[in-house]
Design an enzyme around this catalytic site. Sequence first.
Site, PDB file in Angstrom:
ATOM      1  N   ILE A 103      -7.433   7.119  -1.220  1.00 28.77           N
ATOM      2  CA  ILE A 103      -7.238   5.727  -1.110  1.00 28.77           C
ATOM      3  C   ILE A 103      -8.132   5.197  -0.125  1.00 28.77           C
ATOM      4  CG2 ILE A 103      -5.199   5.741   0.308  1.00 28.77           C
ATOM      5  CD1 ILE A 103      -4.040   3.373  -1.054  1.00 28.77           C
ATOM      6  N   SER A 104      -8.843   4.080  -0.337  1.00 22.52           N
ATOM      7  CA  SER A 104      -9.868   3.578   0.450  1.00 22.52           C
ATOM      8  C   SER A 104      -9.054   3.010   1.759  1.00 22.52           C
ATOM      9  CB  SER A 104     -10.629   2.489   0.042  1.00 22.52           C
ATOM     10  OG  SER A 104     -11.589   3.004  -0.891  1.00 22.52           O
ATOM     11  N   ALA A 105      -9.848   2.954   2.863  1.00 24.19           N
ATOM     12  CA  ALA A 105      -9.107   2.429   4.321  1.00 24.19           C
ATOM     13  C   ALA A 105      -9.066   0.742   3.820  1.00 24.19           C
ATOM     14  CB  ALA A 105     -10.019   2.571   5.318  1.00 24.19           C
TER      15      ALA A 105
ATOM     16  N   ARG B   1       0.871  -1.117   0.248  1.00 23.68           N
ATOM     17  CA  ARG B   1      -0.085  -0.064  -0.054  1.00 23.68           C
ATOM     18  C   ARG B   1       0.900   1.314  -0.134  1.00 23.68           C
ATOM     19  NH1 ARG B   1      -3.522   2.966   4.140  1.00 23.68           N
ATOM     20  NH2 ARG B   1      -5.549   3.495   3.142  1.00 23.68           N
TER      21      ARG B   1
END
Length: 217
Positions: free
Chosen positions: A58-60, A32
């Site tokens: 950016i999504s969790a 990530r």
Amino acid sequence: MIDERRRMVQELIDKGYIRSEPVRRAMEKVPRDEFVPEEEKHRAYMDMPLPIGEGQTISAPHMVAMIAEILDLREGMKVLEIGSGCGYNAAVIAEIIGKDGHLYTIERIRSLYERARRKLRELGYDNVTVIHGDGSQGWPEEAPYDRIYVTAAAPYVPEPLMEQLGVGGKLLIPVGSDKFYQELVLIERISDEDYRSENLGGVAFVPLIGKHGWKFH
């Protein structure tokens, strides 16, 4: 960073977000930190959304894991992602569907499209095709899809996405008119004419902009 990634994955397992071995392996493998801006790298493995520029996030990690688990992915599937963002979610899905599968992902913001395309290529994801365009219209050129998922919230479920879903396929999309709260909806195509939908609860996503999404910006 590898130790931090493993720690993040273990926390997601402990909290019940990661339930299957393919999702665990994918989340543990995809870096990530490679997908976030330099100034956010120290927070790359915290379970939270992070800014990636252009008003997008950016999504969790827990949301990425949830999406992957809900979609019930298999190797060899053809998948459509609406909203590439930085490409992290695409990389996780690409790991799960494997080299025999293929992910098509659409991003409307050119700078993010170029960044995601470059990063995914750099990391060797040749089973991902990144497209610059209006994701709310889907990508009919490669339809039908086994799975479609949307990483931005729409005011309603776009008709083109319903049409491009194969029979037996699943579509996951946040739907709602509130900027800070939507419902995550899972739609299954039962036959050519019939669909079944299920409300999976509240979420918060950036808005889907486009012909079948929100019109502002």
